[in-house]
Design an enzyme around this catalytic site. Structure first.
Site, short mmCIF file in Angstrom:
data_model
loop_
_atom_site.label_atom_id
_atom_site.label_comp_id
_atom_site.label_asym_id
_atom_site.label_seq_id
_atom_site.Cartn_x
_atom_site.Cartn_y
_atom_site.Cartn_z
N GLU A 138 1.45 -0.14 3.17
CA GLU A 138 0.27 -0.73 3.33
C GLU A 138 -1.14 -0.37 3.11
OE1 GLU A 138 -0.54 -4.02 3.09
OE2 GLU A 138 0.97 -4.72 1.83
N CYS A 183 3.49 -6.71 3.85
CA CYS A 183 2.45 -7.23 2.57
C CYS A 183 2.36 -8.73 3.31
CB CYS A 183 3.47 -7.52 1.61
SG CYS A 183 2.58 -8.15 0.36
#
Ligand SMILES: Cc1ncc(CN)c(N)n1
Length: 223
Positions: free
Chosen positions: A208, A135
């Site tokens: 992601e 992240c």
């Protein structure tokens, strides 16, 4: 080769796909449709509420004061810095705070945060870090790529603030601290233990990619 460098090699193809994703390219070129950005802001806000809790769990699992302090800073900066960016954007885009907070997470959003929270609650500190690291690290890589390929991206009237925030030295140094911490923590770990961490890292890197795709395409609940 450091463990983080090995991860960087293994994740290359996934992150390359992220860099080529139309949402990310649109942020750089300034051609991203505003509806996609609004969807991103709302989904990302509720994502960050859960993501912050991972840092709180990092405080709990830390084995020394430096690490506790670092996770406490990450928690504070996410709630008051990164999420403030979203609140400012919301005001610009005509979204109320209540609307932001009450956003129903999409299936991908929910799956991603639940995966990390499950690892954080049931796994080791190293597992927690390897699952939340893409992240921060991938955003740092995206913003560096945007700065290289789209030098004017940070001046864009709407998307510029996003680029500035994630390409800031402050954000980069937090990501690097976490990378360095993971490298220190994995010293002496067996191949089998490292394989578990690598699997978390690659899984959340895939999440992601799927998150970018979801906010671009609008992957909501089918019923
Ligand atoms: C989904 C997602 N991934 C990463 C980040 C950067 N903290 C974020 N805001 N949102």
């Amino acid at each position: 080769m450091k463990y983080s460098q090995q991860l960087n090699v293994k994740v290359k193809d996934i992150w390359e796909k992220i860099h080529q994703h139309p949402f990310v390219v649109g942020l750089g070129s300034g051609e991203l449709p505003v509806e996609s950005f609004i969807r991103y802001m709302k989904q990302d806000y509720v994502f960050l509420i859960d993501y912050s809790k991972l840092f709180a769990l990092g405080v709990v699992k830390a084995r020394d004061l430096d690490t506790m302090t670092f996770f406490a800073k990450l928690l504070h900066d996410t709630l008051n810095g990164e999420m403030e960016l979203h609140r400012t954007y919301a005001a610009k885009l005509g979204i109320t705070h209540q609307e932001l907070e009450e956003t129903k997470p999409s299936p991908i959003n929910l799956a991603y945060t639940r995966y990390m929270l499950n690892v954080a609650q049931n796994g080791s500190l190293e597992e927690l870090i390897s699952s939340l690291l893409p992240c921060m690290w991938s955003y740092w890589e995206i913003s560096k790529m945007l700065a290289d390929y789209y030098p004017n991206s940070s001046k864009h009237p709407l998307y510029g603030e996003w680029v500035k925030m994630y390409s800031s030295n402050e954000f980069g140094s937090l990501a690097m601290w976490l990378i360095d911490l993971l490298d220190r923590l994995v010293e002496g770990k067996s191949e089998r233990e490292l394989a578990i961490l690598t699997d978390h890292f690659l899984t959340t890197s895939r999440f992601e990619y799927m998150f970018w795709d979801m906010v671009y395409e609008g992957g909501d609940w089918p019923v």
